[in-house]
Design a protein around this motif. Structure first.
Motif, PDB file in Angstrom:
ATOM      1  N   LEU A  83       3.469   9.906   3.929  1.00  0.00           N
ATOM      2  CA  LEU A  83       2.512   8.876   4.351  1.00  0.00           C
ATOM      3  C   LEU A  83       3.025   7.473   4.030  1.00  0.00           C
ATOM      4  O   LEU A  83       2.855   6.552   4.833  1.00  0.00           O
ATOM      5  N   ALA A  84       3.646   7.318   2.884  1.00  0.00           N
ATOM      6  CA  ALA A  84       4.194   6.004   2.513  1.00  0.00           C
ATOM      7  C   ALA A  84       5.286   5.579   3.489  1.00  0.00           C
ATOM      8  O   ALA A  84       5.350   4.405   3.906  1.00  0.00           O
ATOM      9  N   ALA A  85       6.138   6.509   3.895  1.00  0.00           N
ATOM     10  CA  ALA A  85       7.200   6.181   4.858  1.00  0.00           C
ATOM     11  C   ALA A  85       6.605   5.788   6.199  1.00  0.00           C
ATOM     12  O   ALA A  85       7.074   4.847   6.849  1.00  0.00           O
ATOM     13  N   ARG A  86       5.570   6.478   6.623  1.00  0.00           N
ATOM     14  CA  ARG A  86       4.911   6.134   7.896  1.00  0.00           C
ATOM     15  C   ARG A  86       4.251   4.764   7.812  1.00  0.00           C
ATOM     16  O   ARG A  86       4.258   4.020   8.790  1.00  0.00           O
ATOM     17  N   MET A  87       3.666   4.458   6.679  1.00  0.00           N
ATOM     18  CA  MET A  87       3.033   3.141   6.521  1.00  0.00           C
ATOM     19  C   MET A  87       4.079   2.028   6.574  1.00  0.00           C
ATOM     20  O   MET A  87       3.823   0.962   7.126  1.00  0.00           O
ATOM     21  N   ARG A  88       5.226   2.285   5.999  1.00  0.00           N
ATOM     22  CA  ARG A  88       6.282   1.267   5.997  1.00  0.00           C
ATOM     23  C   ARG A  88       6.842   1.035   7.399  1.00  0.00           C
ATOM     24  O   ARG A  88       7.198  -0.073   7.738  1.00  0.00           O
ATOM     25  N   ARG A  89       6.937   2.100   8.176  1.00  0.00           N
ATOM     26  CA  ARG A  89       7.431   1.969   9.549  1.00  0.00           C
ATOM     27  C   ARG A  89       6.420   1.256  10.429  1.00  0.00           C
ATOM     28  O   ARG A  89       6.792   0.554  11.344  1.00  0.00           O
ATOM     29  N   GLY A  90       5.149   1.528  10.115  1.00  0.00           N
ATOM     30  CA  GLY A  90       3.973   1.008  10.726  1.00  0.00           C
ATOM     31  C   GLY A  90       3.983   0.338  11.974  1.00  0.00           C
ATOM     32  O   GLY A  90       3.532  -0.200  12.772  1.00  0.00           O
ATOM     33  N   ALA A 108       0.837  -1.204   0.000  1.00  0.00           N
ATOM     34  CA  ALA A 108       0.000   0.000   0.000  1.00  0.00           C
ATOM     35  C   ALA A 108       0.869   1.251   0.000  1.00  0.00           C
ATOM     36  O   ALA A 108       0.558   2.234  -0.682  1.00  0.00           O
ATOM     37  N   ALA A 109       1.955   1.218   0.747  1.00  0.00           N
ATOM     38  CA  ALA A 109       2.872   2.360   0.775  1.00  0.00           C
ATOM     39  C   ALA A 109       3.501   2.586  -0.595  1.00  0.00           C
ATOM     40  O   ALA A 109       3.646   3.731  -1.037  1.00  0.00           O
ATOM     41  N   THR A 110       3.857   1.506  -1.264  1.00  0.00           N
ATOM     42  CA  THR A 110       4.432   1.619  -2.602  1.00  0.00           C
ATOM     43  C   THR A 110       3.421   2.201  -3.581  1.00  0.00           C
ATOM     44  O   THR A 110       3.752   3.080  -4.377  1.00  0.00           O
ATOM     45  N   VAL A 111       2.188   1.739  -3.516  1.00  0.00           N
ATOM     46  CA  VAL A 111       1.129   2.268  -4.391  1.00  0.00           C
ATOM     47  C   VAL A 111       0.924   3.749  -4.126  1.00  0.00           C
ATOM     48  O   VAL A 111       0.813   4.549  -5.062  1.00  0.00           O
ATOM     49  N   LEU A 112       0.900   4.137  -2.859  1.00  0.00           N
ATOM     50  CA  LEU A 112       0.714   5.544  -2.506  1.00  0.00           C
ATOM     51  C   LEU A 112       1.855   6.404  -3.050  1.00  0.00           C
ATOM     52  O   LEU A 112       1.626   7.483  -3.613  1.00  0.00           O
ATOM     53  N   ALA A 113       3.076   5.934  -2.918  1.00  0.00           N
ATOM     54  CA  ALA A 113       4.229   6.684  -3.431  1.00  0.00           C
ATOM     55  C   ALA A 113       4.184   6.793  -4.953  1.00  0.00           C
ATOM     56  O   ALA A 113       4.496   7.851  -5.515  1.00  0.00           O
ATOM     57  N   VAL A 114       3.776   5.728  -5.626  1.00  0.00           N
ATOM     58  CA  VAL A 114       3.688   5.751  -7.090  1.00  0.00           C
ATOM     59  C   VAL A 114       2.595   6.721  -7.542  1.00  0.00           C
ATOM     60  O   VAL A 114       2.787   7.475  -8.510  1.00  0.00           O
ATOM     61  N   VAL A 115       1.467   6.737  -6.863  1.00  0.00           N
ATOM     62  CA  VAL A 115       0.389   7.675  -7.210  1.00  0.00           C
ATOM     63  C   VAL A 115       0.874   9.114  -7.032  1.00  0.00           C
ATOM     64  O   VAL A 115       0.611   9.976  -7.883  1.00  0.00           O
ATOM     65  N   ALA A 116       1.589   9.383  -5.952  1.00  0.00           N
ATOM     66  CA  ALA A 116       2.136  10.724  -5.736  1.00  0.00           C
ATOM     67  C   ALA A 116       3.115  11.087  -6.848  1.00  0.00           C
ATOM     68  O   ALA A 116       3.103  12.221  -7.351  1.00  0.00           O
TER      69      ALA A 116
END
Length: 97
Positions: free
Chosen positions: A90-97, A12-20
């Motif tokens: 947000l993607a970085a925060r999701m990865r740290r999760g 999900a974090a990867t998808v969010l970063a790609v969309v950005a």
């Protein structure tokens, strides 16, 4: 945290970063087209302009300089930077999760 949950969170974090990234590319492409006086009758230019105008709708005419190229760079560049910053944060925060 289970490995399965962490894997989904990373996806999900990867998808969010790609969309950005894609939104920033669209906005950057429109800036480039505008600065280079791309043919407004071209379908690609129209599609990119419509998408960029929609993506930057919240900042439309935020800056009202007399110099058109500067106005374009600021009004479309700011949203590109905001989308990149928020999306990757947000993607970085999701990865740290």
């Amino acid at each position: 945290m289970s490995p399965r949950y962490r894997s989904r969170s990373n996806q999900a974090a990867t998808v969010l970063a790609v969309v950005a990234d894609v939104t920033a590319v669209i906005l950057g492409l429109w800036i480039l087209f505008a600065l280079l006086d791309a043919n407004p009758a071209n379908d690609l230019v129209n599609v990119v302009h419509d998408a960029a105008r929609w993506l930057a709708g919240w900042s439309h005419d935020l800056f009202t300089m007399d110099v058109e190229w500067l106005r374009t760079v600021l009004n479309y560049g700011l949203p590109a930077l905001v989308y990149l910053f928020i999306g990757h944060t947000l993607a970085a925060r999701m990865r740290r999760g």
